[in-house]
Design a protein around this motif. Structure first.
Motif, PDB file in Angstrom:
ATOM      1  N   ARG A   9       0.858  -1.183   0.000  1.00  0.00           N
ATOM      2  CA  ARG A   9       0.000   0.000   0.000  1.00  0.00           C
ATOM      3  C   ARG A   9       0.891   1.229   0.000  1.00  0.00           C
ATOM      4  O   ARG A   9       1.842   1.322   0.767  1.00  0.00           O
ATOM      5  CB  ARG A   9      -0.898   0.036   1.231  1.00  0.00           C
ATOM      6  N   LEU A  10       0.579   2.179  -0.847  1.00  0.00           N
ATOM      7  CA  LEU A  10       1.344   3.418  -0.926  1.00  0.00           C
ATOM      8  C   LEU A  10       0.712   4.430   0.018  1.00  0.00           C
ATOM      9  O   LEU A  10       0.053   5.374  -0.380  1.00  0.00           O
ATOM     10  CB  LEU A  10       1.377   3.922  -2.367  1.00  0.00           C
ATOM     11  N   SER A  11       0.925   4.192   1.298  1.00  0.00           N
ATOM     12  CA  SER A  11       0.369   5.047   2.344  1.00  0.00           C
ATOM     13  C   SER A  11       1.015   4.682   3.670  1.00  0.00           C
ATOM     14  O   SER A  11       1.376   3.530   3.896  1.00  0.00           O
ATOM     15  CB  SER A  11      -1.145   4.828   2.439  1.00  0.00           C
ATOM     16  N   ALA A  65      -5.676   4.413   4.042  1.00  0.00           N
ATOM     17  CA  ALA A  65      -4.593   3.779   3.287  1.00  0.00           C
ATOM     18  C   ALA A  65      -5.071   3.379   1.895  1.00  0.00           C
ATOM     19  O   ALA A  65      -4.356   3.556   0.905  1.00  0.00           O
ATOM     20  CB  ALA A  65      -4.064   2.561   4.034  1.00  0.00           C
ATOM     21  N   ASP A  91      -3.642   5.160  -1.442  1.00  0.00           N
ATOM     22  CA  ASP A  91      -3.020   4.255  -2.388  1.00  0.00           C
ATOM     23  C   ASP A  91      -3.647   4.405  -3.774  1.00  0.00           C
ATOM     24  O   ASP A  91      -2.944   4.508  -4.777  1.00  0.00           O
ATOM     25  CB  ASP A  91      -3.156   2.807  -1.897  1.00  0.00           C
ATOM     26  N   GLU A  92      -4.956   4.458  -3.839  1.00  0.00           N
ATOM     27  CA  GLU A  92      -5.642   4.626  -5.125  1.00  0.00           C
ATOM     28  C   GLU A  92      -5.306   5.974  -5.758  1.00  0.00           C
ATOM     29  O   GLU A  92      -5.098   6.056  -6.977  1.00  0.00           O
ATOM     30  CB  GLU A  92      -7.153   4.489  -4.939  1.00  0.00           C
ATOM     31  N   ARG A 104      -1.615   5.792  -7.024  1.00  0.00           N
ATOM     32  CA  ARG A 104      -1.488   4.927  -8.202  1.00  0.00           C
ATOM     33  C   ARG A 104      -2.095   5.586  -9.448  1.00  0.00           C
ATOM     34  O   ARG A 104      -1.559   5.466 -10.550  1.00  0.00           O
ATOM     35  CB  ARG A 104      -2.090   3.566  -7.941  1.00  0.00           C
TER      36      ARG A 104
END
Length: 104
Positions: free
Chosen positions: A77-79, A86, A90-91, A94
Motif C-alpha cells: 500500500r502506498l500510504s 490507506a 493508495d488509489e 497509483r
C-alpha cells in the motif's frame, strides 16, 4: 530551491516553473522525491506533490519513468496510514503514477 528540505524545496521548484515555464530545474527536483518511495521509504505526501508537478510540466526522464514503474509494480500500500485512508491514498497515488507514466 537549493537549500531547504521536504515540501519547501518542492514548492520552491514548482513556483519557479510556474513563473518561468521552463521544465528544468523543477523536473529534476520533483524527480528526486520519487526515488525514496521506490526504495520503500520517503513521504507519500511529497511523492504525490512531485507527481502532480511532473504532470503539469508534461514530461519525465527515463530514470524517473523506470522508478515509477517499480513503485507501480509494488504490491504494498502506498500510504503510511493503517486504516481506510490507506486504501484511498493508495488509489490516489497509483492514479497519479499512471497519469505521469502516460506522458511522452
Amino acid at each position: 530551491m537549493d537549500h531547504g528540505d521536504g515540501w519547501i524545496r518542492l514548492r520552491a521548484a514548482a513556483a519557479l516553473w510556474s513563473i518561468t515555464g521552463e521544465p528544468q530545474p523543477t523536473a529534476s527536483v520533483a524527480e528526486e522525491y520519487l526515488l525514496p518511495v521506490a526504495d520503500r521509504g520517503g513521504a507519500f505526501g511529497t511523492f504525490l506533490d512531485a507527481l502532480h508537478i511532473l504532470v503539469g510540466i508534461g514530461a519525465i526522464s527515463p530514470a524517473a519513468r523506470a522508478t515509477l514503474r517499480t513503485v507501480r509494480a509494488s504490491e504494498r500500500r502506498l500510504s503510511h496510514d493503517r486504516d481506510y485512508r490507506a486504501f484511498l491514498q493508495d488509489e490516489e497515488i497509483r492514479a497519479a503514477i499512471d497519469e505521469v507514466l502516460a506522458l511522452p
